[in-house]
Design an enzyme around this catalytic site. Structure first.
Site, short mmCIF file in Angstrom:
data_model
loop_
_atom_site.label_atom_id
_atom_site.label_comp_id
_atom_site.label_asym_id
_atom_site.label_seq_id
_atom_site.Cartn_x
_atom_site.Cartn_y
_atom_site.Cartn_z
N ASP A 49 56.62 56.67 42.72
CA ASP A 49 55.53 56.18 41.87
C ASP A 49 54.20 56.40 42.58
O ASP A 49 54.03 55.97 43.72
CB ASP A 49 55.74 54.68 41.58
N GLN B 235 55.52 40.47 45.18
CA GLN B 235 54.79 41.61 45.76
C GLN B 235 53.75 41.13 46.79
O GLN B 235 53.61 41.70 47.87
CB GLN B 235 54.10 42.38 44.62
N THR C 249 49.84 52.91 37.37
CA THR C 249 49.27 52.21 36.21
C THR C 249 48.06 52.96 35.67
O THR C 249 47.17 53.33 36.42
CB THR C 249 48.83 50.80 36.63
N GLU D 125 45.48 43.19 36.03
CA GLU D 125 44.07 43.57 35.83
C GLU D 125 43.47 42.94 34.58
O GLU D 125 42.30 42.54 34.59
CB GLU D 125 43.97 45.09 35.69
MN MN Z 1 53.43 51.44 39.35
#
Ligand code: MN
Length: 433
Positions: free
Chosen positions: A129, A242, A362, A376
């Protein structure tokens, strides 16, 4: 790159494919893997509200070669026919399903999509990613480092991390809220429990169609020629896990519990009319190093897609309300193109393999309503409390609750061409086990 298959006036004898709102007109022909009546999984192509069984076409002599090349998943087809053989399907299918070309074999190969289970198009071998939206990187960076949101390497290196391929699931598969370690800022020690800050990430992913040998980098000029096409990808993220685990290394259990992809691979051939110049870098930004730069990538390295995220809650569904759109943005303004990501990924000799997934990261734009995740969308600036997004019926969300369903969509539209879409990439949150 443009040929007769892109002609906007082409119509199919499959009526539903001619509906202007349909994601899968004759000009699209995305590849998928499907299963009907519990039978063997096979490779298909979406056309209107039907799937074309490529195995049936081959068995009927309408496509060359062995019908079994289309059994199992797209990885069987890639192994048997190579990427060039898969690409050759598009012009053949465009002729077979054109208005006026109706044949018994072509007709008998059609299956109602609603009667089929759509599986992963091919089981990913590896998943990487990236982090290619500078708006996303800057906003998220500002949460942790208000004075220094973007680290100095960002404008030189397409940043990414190696994800987990085994937990990639197809659209429609439920996503169980993960458990894990979290630690509140004011708590003396971490605790274990269900994640409380569950989020989605709106992304596109590139599916690799032809691998490179270990030790042999792929140049930017050859990068896209090794790719099959794009799918939607939801990089589900547990933000509280995270926050605690990612420093100093990177995302691990906060993301490895599930990644959803859409079942239809929209090929780069189908996307040819919708290519766009790579987003211009602001004045003063460094130019990419030579291995990440060429004229073709500057002129047409981006793909001009509109991307959307939709949300529906259990209460909304109980009241008969449809999902609400919570984000809409453009895929064209990423800081790095998929070509650059492939060239960079292989620049150290790392081998990509057919079926590898490369996520874009993203997709967020500058506009506040074009941010691709709740992290966000609900952020109101350094030090300020999160501002929940309002939903119909008085509900609000800072992060996802059990029963919430997230659906990602993407489509390409341009004057003089037929609109093509990606279908849905959906997943519903189940309570923690
Ligand atoms: Mn991602």
């Amino acid at each position: 790159m443009l040929d007769a298959t892109h002609d906007p006036s082409l119509r199919s004898f499959v009526d539903s494919a001619n509906d202007p709102a349909c994601d899968f007109p004759l000009q699209n022909l995305p590849l998928c893997t499907f299963q009907r009546d519990g039978g063997a999984p096979e490779v298909g192509v979406a056309l209107g509200d039907r799937l074309v069984s490529l195995r049936a076409l081959a068995a009927g002599g309408a496509l060359p070669g062995a019908p079994d090349d289309f059994l199992g998943s797209l990885s069987t087809t890639l192994a048997a026919r190579g990427l060039a053989g898969v690409r050759a399907l598009r012009p053949a299918l465009s002729l077979l399903y054109r208005d006026g070309a109706r044949s018994v074999v072509a007709e008998e190969a059609l299956v109602p999509a609603s009667a089929c289970a759509l599986l992963l198009p091919l089981p990913p071998r590896s998943y990487t990613d990236f982090y290619a939206s500078i708006h996303h990187a800057t906003t998220v960076g500002a949460m942790f480092r208000p004075d220094n949101p973007l680290l100095p390497n960002y404008k030189h290196v397409p940043i990414g991390y190696h994800g987990r391929a085994s937990s990639v699931v197809p659209s429609g598969a439920p996503v169980r809220r993960p458990r894990g370690q979290t630690k509140a800022d004011d708590a003396p020690a971490p605790t274990v429990g269900p994640a409380r800050s569950l989020d989605w990430e709106l992304e596109l992913a590139c599916v690799i169609g032809r691998g490179n040998r270990l030790g042999e980098p792929v140049s930017l000029a050859d990068a896209e020629a090794s790719a099959l096409g794009l799918v939607l990808l939801n990089d589900w993220s547990a933000r509280d896990l995270q926050r605690w685990e990612y420093q100093p290394l990177g995302p691990v259990l906060a993301k490895s519990f599930a990644t959803t992809i859409s079942p239809y691979v929209v090929t780069f051939e189908a996307l040819a009319p919708f290519r766009a110049p790579r987003a211009a870098r602001p004045a003063g930004d460094p130019q990419p190093l030579p291995y990440l730069d060429d004229a073709r990538d500057r002129e047409a390295g981006a793909v001009d897609l509109e991307v959307e995220a939709w949300l529906s809650t259990e209460r909304m569904r109980a009241r008969g309300e449809g999902p609400v759109r919570v984000s809409r943005g453009s895929f064209a303004d990423l800081y790095w193109t998929f070509g650059q990501m492939i060239a960079h990924h292989t620049s150290n000799g790392c081998n990509l393999e057919p079926g590898d997934l490369l996520g874009s990261g993203t997709v967020s734009n500058a506009a506040p309503d074009a941010r691709g995740c709740l992290l966000e969308l609900t952020w109101d600036g350094p030090g300020r409390p999160r501002r929940p997004i309002a939903l119909p019926g008085g509900e609000a969300r800072t992060f996802l609750e059990d029963g919430d369903e997230v659906t990602l969509r993407a489509s390409a539209e341009r004057e003089g061409f037929r609109r093509v879409g990606f279908g849905a990439c959906a997943g519903r949150v189940l309570p923690a086990g």
